[in-house]
Design an enzyme around this catalytic site. Sequence first.
Site, PDB file in Angstrom:
ATOM      1  N   CYS A 109      17.220  -6.893   0.145  1.00 18.71           N
ATOM      2  CA  CYS A 109      16.473  -5.365  -0.249  1.00 18.71           C
ATOM      3  C   CYS A 109      15.911  -4.747   1.239  1.00 18.71           C
ATOM      4  O   CYS A 109      15.958  -4.701   1.961  1.00 18.71           O
ATOM      5  CB  CYS A 109      14.755  -6.493  -0.445  1.00 18.71           C
ATOM      6  SG  CYS A 109      13.545  -5.530  -0.539  1.00 18.71           S
ATOM      7  N   GLU A 110      16.106  -2.965   0.459  1.00 19.95           N
ATOM      8  CA  GLU A 110      16.100  -2.359   1.461  1.00 19.95           C
ATOM      9  C   GLU A 110      14.186  -1.896   1.791  1.00 19.95           C
ATOM     10  O   GLU A 110      14.419  -1.300   2.922  1.00 19.95           O
ATOM     11  CB  GLU A 110      16.736  -1.178   0.940  1.00 19.95           C
ATOM     12  CG  GLU A 110      16.777  -0.758   0.347  1.00 19.95           C
ATOM     13  CD  GLU A 110      17.398   1.058  -0.208  1.00 19.95           C
ATOM     14  OE1 GLU A 110      16.707   2.156   0.540  1.00 19.95           O
ATOM     15  OE2 GLU A 110      17.904   0.509  -0.742  1.00 19.95           O
ATOM     16  N   HIS A 111      13.545  -2.143   1.198  1.00 17.85           N
ATOM     17  CA  HIS A 111      12.182  -2.030   1.919  1.00 17.85           C
ATOM     18  C   HIS A 111      11.650  -2.961   2.422  1.00 17.85           C
ATOM     19  O   HIS A 111      10.549  -3.101   2.270  1.00 17.85           O
ATOM     20  CB  HIS A 111      11.757  -2.343  -0.140  1.00 17.85           C
ATOM     21  CG  HIS A 111      12.217  -1.238  -0.983  1.00 17.85           C
ATOM     22  ND1 HIS A 111      12.349  -1.151  -2.460  1.00 17.85           N
ATOM     23  CD2 HIS A 111      12.288   0.006  -1.265  1.00 17.85           C
ATOM     24  CE1 HIS A 111      12.943  -0.312  -3.039  1.00 17.85           C
ATOM     25  NE2 HIS A 111      12.426   0.492  -2.289  1.00 17.85           N
ATOM     26  N   HIS A 112      12.410  -3.975   2.084  1.00 10.88           N
ATOM     27  CA  HIS A 112      10.979  -5.505   2.983  1.00 10.88           C
ATOM     28  C   HIS A 112      12.149  -6.004   4.170  1.00 10.88           C
ATOM     29  O   HIS A 112      11.759  -7.169   5.247  1.00 10.88           O
ATOM     30  CB  HIS A 112      10.919  -6.881   2.407  1.00 10.88           C
ATOM     31  CG  HIS A 112       9.466  -5.555   1.437  1.00 10.88           C
ATOM     32  ND1 HIS A 112       9.940  -5.292   0.222  1.00 10.88           N
ATOM     33  CD2 HIS A 112       8.063  -5.504   1.290  1.00 10.88           C
ATOM     34  CE1 HIS A 112       9.507  -5.380  -0.956  1.00 10.88           C
ATOM     35  NE2 HIS A 112       7.894  -5.217   0.407  1.00 10.88           N
ATOM     36  N   GLN A 150      18.837  -3.983  -6.018  1.00 17.10           N
ATOM     37  CA  GLN A 150      20.008  -4.218  -7.002  1.00 17.10           C
ATOM     38  C   GLN A 150      20.028  -3.931  -7.680  1.00 17.10           C
ATOM     39  O   GLN A 150      21.997  -4.130  -8.201  1.00 17.10           O
ATOM     40  CB  GLN A 150      18.955  -5.902  -7.657  1.00 17.10           C
ATOM     41  CG  GLN A 150      20.272  -6.963  -8.410  1.00 17.10           C
ATOM     42  CD  GLN A 150      19.068  -7.940  -9.036  1.00 17.10           C
ATOM     43  OE1 GLN A 150      18.596  -8.933  -8.384  1.00 17.10           O
ATOM     44  NE2 GLN A 150      19.564  -8.602 -10.312  1.00 17.10           N
ATOM     45  N   HIS A 178      14.431 -12.704  -5.126  1.00 18.96           N
ATOM     46  CA  HIS A 178      14.379 -11.483  -4.362  1.00 18.96           C
ATOM     47  C   HIS A 178      13.586 -12.195  -3.278  1.00 18.96           C
ATOM     48  O   HIS A 178      11.729 -12.467  -3.656  1.00 18.96           O
ATOM     49  CB  HIS A 178      13.880 -10.599  -4.617  1.00 18.96           C
ATOM     50  CG  HIS A 178      14.963  -9.142  -5.482  1.00 18.96           C
ATOM     51  ND1 HIS A 178      14.827  -8.499  -4.758  1.00 18.96           N
ATOM     52  CD2 HIS A 178      15.665 -10.104  -6.243  1.00 18.96           C
ATOM     53  CE1 HIS A 178      15.784  -7.527  -5.999  1.00 18.96           C
ATOM     54  NE2 HIS A 178      16.680  -8.911  -6.641  1.00 18.96           N
ATOM     55  N   CYS A 180      11.253 -11.020  -1.378  1.00 20.25           N
ATOM     56  CA  CYS A 180      10.193 -10.118  -1.162  1.00 20.25           C
ATOM     57  C   CYS A 180       9.417 -10.229  -2.144  1.00 20.25           C
ATOM     58  O   CYS A 180       8.150  -9.783  -2.663  1.00 20.25           O
ATOM     59  CB  CYS A 180      10.484  -8.635  -1.017  1.00 20.25           C
ATOM     60  SG  CYS A 180      11.033  -7.736  -2.166  1.00 20.25           S
TER      61      CYS A 180
HETATM   62 ZN   LIG Z   1      11.682  -5.787  -1.582  1.00 15.91          ZN
END
Ligand SMILES: [Zn+2]
Length: 218
Positions: A109-112, A150, A178, A180
């Site tokens: 995941c590119e946010h976490h 995703q 995920h 995260c």
């Molecule tokens: Zn994430």
Amino acid sequence: MKKYTDEKIGDNHILTTIETPLLSNAFDKADEEKIENIQVYFSKIMEELGLDLKDESLSGTPYRFAKMYVKELFYGLNPNNKPKLSTFPNKYGYRKMLIEHDITIDSSCEHHFLPITGHAHIGYIPNEKVIGLSKINRLVDYYSHRPQVQERLCLQILNDLQETLNTQSVIVVLNAKHLCVSSRGIKDKDSSTTTIEYGGDFMDIACRNEFFQNLSKK
Ligand SMILES: [Zn+2]
């Protein structure tokens, strides 16, 4: 550098563009130089956390981490690593649905920067071109090995197959967990996320139903 960290953006999983946002000079440096630099940066993160890098078990971690990022987890950022998607003329005139089930997804995941794991199920209806089956798996692997969202992963696979096969009649279903969501934040261990994107003949509900019936039979 922006110091402010907006947790809300991460948790809302905002998707800004279908293309992976890359700097114009993203691949000017060789992998080896990137690995050396990331090794230094990650040492600093570990030290900031209070870890003693002189410890035998930790001393090799910054290098292992850097190599894993550049060569494994995020190899799919570099277009030079894209698999060759050779197609063949549809000589046998196969005009019905072909489905590749349960393709493994190993993404992040590119946010976490935490793992996204699951499966892709992909169908297409060929016109004049067919593709070697393992090429579909390789394409999923390639786009998965980037920091991802995703929804974007689903669209990148769909768009590429539509272009490669010269048909809009492609469907891509991803079901993934995920980390995260399961290991931080809400910590829901059981939920998973499904994304479905399609075009061409799959716009017809009967065609989509045939695809989904085949998935549930497996
Ligand atoms: Zn994430």
